[in-house]
Scaffold this active site. Structure first.
Site, PDB file in Angstrom:
ATOM      1  N   LYS A   1      -5.007  -6.058   2.543  1.00 18.70           N
ATOM      2  CA  LYS A   1      -5.855  -4.871   2.663  1.00 18.70           C
ATOM      3  C   LYS A   1      -6.165  -4.490   4.108  1.00 18.70           C
ATOM      4  O   LYS A   1      -6.326  -3.325   4.429  1.00 18.70           O
ATOM      5  CB  LYS A   1      -7.163  -5.050   1.878  1.00 18.70           C
ATOM      6  CG  LYS A   1      -6.972  -4.846   0.389  1.00 18.70           C
ATOM      7  CD  LYS A   1      -8.308  -4.617  -0.311  1.00 18.70           C
ATOM      8  CE  LYS A   1      -8.106  -4.317  -1.783  1.00 18.70           C
ATOM      9  NZ  LYS A   1      -7.697  -5.523  -2.542  1.00 18.70           N
TER      10      LYS A   1
ATOM     11  N   GLU B   1     -16.206   2.635  -0.610  1.00 18.42           N
ATOM     12  CA  GLU B   1     -16.740   2.026  -1.824  1.00 18.42           C
ATOM     13  C   GLU B   1     -16.066   0.673  -1.970  1.00 18.42           C
ATOM     14  O   GLU B   1     -15.020   0.422  -1.370  1.00 18.42           O
ATOM     15  CB  GLU B   1     -16.415   2.889  -3.042  1.00 18.42           C
ATOM     16  CG  GLU B   1     -15.016   2.691  -3.626  1.00 18.42           C
ATOM     17  CD  GLU B   1     -13.887   3.141  -2.711  1.00 18.42           C
ATOM     18  OE1 GLU B   1     -14.124   4.031  -1.878  1.00 18.42           O
ATOM     19  OE2 GLU B   1     -12.783   2.595  -2.840  1.00 18.42           O
TER      20      GLU B   1
ATOM     21  N   SER C   1       0.098 -11.103  -1.958  1.00 22.77           N
ATOM     22  CA  SER C   1      -0.843 -10.162  -1.331  1.00 22.77           C
ATOM     23  C   SER C   1      -2.092 -10.809  -0.762  1.00 22.77           C
ATOM     24  O   SER C   1      -2.695 -10.257   0.162  1.00 22.77           O
ATOM     25  CB  SER C   1      -1.233  -9.079  -2.332  1.00 22.77           C
ATOM     26  OG  SER C   1      -1.715  -9.645  -3.533  1.00 22.77           O
TER      27      SER C   1
HETATM   28  C1  PLP Z   1      -7.143  -5.512  -3.855  1.00 22.03           C
HETATM   29  C2  PLP Z   1      -6.066  -6.500  -4.049  1.00 22.03           C
HETATM   30  C3  PLP Z   1      -4.919  -6.197  -4.831  1.00 22.03           C
HETATM   31  C4  PLP Z   1      -4.764  -4.921  -5.596  1.00 22.03           C
HETATM   32  O1  PLP Z   1      -4.647  -3.776  -4.831  1.00 22.03           O
HETATM   33  P1  PLP Z   1      -3.284  -2.992  -4.648  1.00 22.03           P
HETATM   34  O2  PLP Z   1      -3.708  -1.714  -4.022  1.00 22.03           O
HETATM   35  O3  PLP Z   1      -2.651  -2.821  -5.985  1.00 22.03           O
HETATM   36  O4  PLP Z   1      -2.434  -3.807  -3.747  1.00 22.03           O
HETATM   37  C5  PLP Z   1      -3.909  -7.143  -4.892  1.00 22.03           C
HETATM   38  N1  PLP Z   1      -4.002  -8.335  -4.274  1.00 22.03           N
HETATM   39  C6  PLP Z   1      -5.081  -8.665  -3.528  1.00 22.03           C
HETATM   40  C7  PLP Z   1      -5.122 -10.005  -2.873  1.00 22.03           C
HETATM   41  C8  PLP Z   1      -6.153  -7.766  -3.391  1.00 22.03           C
HETATM   42  O5  PLP Z   1      -7.219  -8.102  -2.662  1.00 22.03           O
END
Ligand code: PLP
Length: 401
Positions: free
Chosen positions: A93, A115, A381
């Site tokens: 993010k 938000e 992610s």
């Molecule tokens: C917020 C989040 C997501 C989901 O958000 P996307 O916009 O779909 O990427 C996925 N993985 C992690 C670790 C997150 O914090």
């Protein structure tokens, strides 16, 4: 495909029939101003070179690509991870938050507003705002403030002002409304920063462009490691920002299959999952057109996932376009498969993944079993530290997994 990023979205923010700016006229005028500033500023040498420095020295990019030897030997095919869990603050993010807040700074804004639901976007925003020295107001439903208390404390330590939203269901939807309302009171001096590739144009485009670094790095790293491209690339899909980021690096490579993984939760009954593309229909929600899980009268359906970062009733409009065009396939992983993947990666590789990311790991494990000579690259992610208390309470430490 090589002009893809110039053609998508078009000037009105459409990816084929999806996207756009379905917002009141006063907000539309403000969105156009942000779009104009973005087109101008983001192509300037100063902006590009400053962002490059930040990526390297503050975020710690490039993040590595890692070959999961132990897991791969157990399953058959080869599994690789793009380690966004090692990006500063522990998830992908920050890639778009640094870009959005830097744009606000270049536009002369005095404050950023956002938000947050589970709090991950709020923490990344608070981090970026601290870096750029801008005040930061985070709107968060009162219910989420109580549920996600450690993230509230993190935001406050980073200097953000967390504002509990006390009306309606007191969760994400009300937080979005409150943040937009605050922004519209002073659009000259404030900037609204969205948390994924969703919302009205230009946000799906901007957030995608800031996440594209993940795919660009991963493609080069994978080639250098193996001398070839992966057979498949996969990522979990909530709003779709981490998925679009890694897919962007491979859209032009027709032989590389792309798989977005949606959360199937407890099963396919409405309310038990958040698989907007698998079970949803085209519709308009939060200012853009895409696949959505809505009742016939337009009310968003209840959604559920074991991963709080994935329980959203829609998905970024570019994903809707890529689905219809056939370039990306969207599949699902349920809670059980996801938690098995969470424990497998922890036990066999020494990496505790975020529960969101574990959805993509679950699909990669399935793929590796079915393709003993294949290779699959996962966008990991985020890291799972934030999920530990929840996991232990509901699933234990996995000794019997
Ligand atoms: C917020 C989040 C997501 C989901 O958000 P996307 O916009 O779909 O990427 C996925 N993985 C992690 C670790 C997150 O914090």
């Amino acid at each position: 495909m090589s002009t893809y990023f110039k053609d998508f979205p078009n000037d009105e923010g459409f990816f084929g029939p999806y996207g756009g700016m379905f917002v009141p006229d006063n907000l539309k005028a403000e969105m156009r101003k942000i779009a104009d500033a973005y087109y101008r500023i983001s192509k300037s040498h100063d902006f590009i070179s400053e962002l490059r420095q930040i990526r390297k020295h503050f975020q710690g990019r490039p993040t590595p690509v890692y070959y999961c030897r132990n897991l791969s030997e157990r399953l058959g095919g080869r599994i690789y991870l793009k380690r966004e869990d090692l990006n500063h603050s522990g998830a992908h993010k920050l890639n778009h938050c640094m870009g959005e807040v830097m744009l606000a700074k270049y536009m002369g804004k005095k404050k950023v507003i956002a938000e947050t639901g589970a709090g991950q976007h709020g923490v990344a925003m608070a981090t970026a705002a601290a870096y750029f020295g801008l005040p930061c107001d985070i709107y968060m439903g009162e219910v989420d403030v109580a549920k996600q208390h450690p993230n509230v404390l993190r935001m406050q330590i980073l200097g953000a002002n967390v504002i509990p939203v006390t009306h309606g269901q007191r969760t994400l939807k009300e937080a979005v409304d409150a943040a937009f309302e605050a922004y519209l009171k002073d659009p000259e001096n404030t900037m609204y920063c969205i948390g994924s590739v969703v919302g009205p144009h230009p946000f799906p485009m901007m957030v995608r462009d800031f996440q594209k670094i993940v795919g660009d790095e991963a493609r080069e790293q994978f080639l250098e490691m193996t001398g070839e491209l992966p057979d498949a690339v996969t990522a979990c899909v909530g709003g779709g920002s981490n998925a679009i980021g890694i897919f962007c690096g491979f859209l032009d490579d027709a032989d590389v299959k792309l798989y977005g993984v949606e959360p199937l939760g407890r099963g396919e009954k409405p309310g038990d999952h958040a698989a907007s593309m698998t079970y949803g229909k085209p519709g308009i929600l939060h200012g853009f057109k895409s696949y959505t899980l809505q009742e016939a009268d337009g009310t968003p359906m209840p959604v559920y996932s074991v991963a709080s970062g994935l329980d959203y009733q829609s998905v970024g409009p570019e994903h809707a376009y890529l689905r219809d065009s056939g370039r990306v396939q969207y599949v699902t992983a349920d809670d059980k498969q996801t938690m098995e993947a969470f424990f497998a990666l922890s036990r066999h590789e020494g990496i505790i993944p975020a529960i969101e990311s574990s959805h993509a790991v679950a699909y990669a494990m399935r793929y590796a079993k079915e393709h003993p000579h294949g290779s699959i690259l996962v966008n990991l992610s985020g890291r799972g530290d934030k999920d530990i208390d929840y996991v232990v309470e509901h699933f234990g430490t996995g000794t019997n997994a």
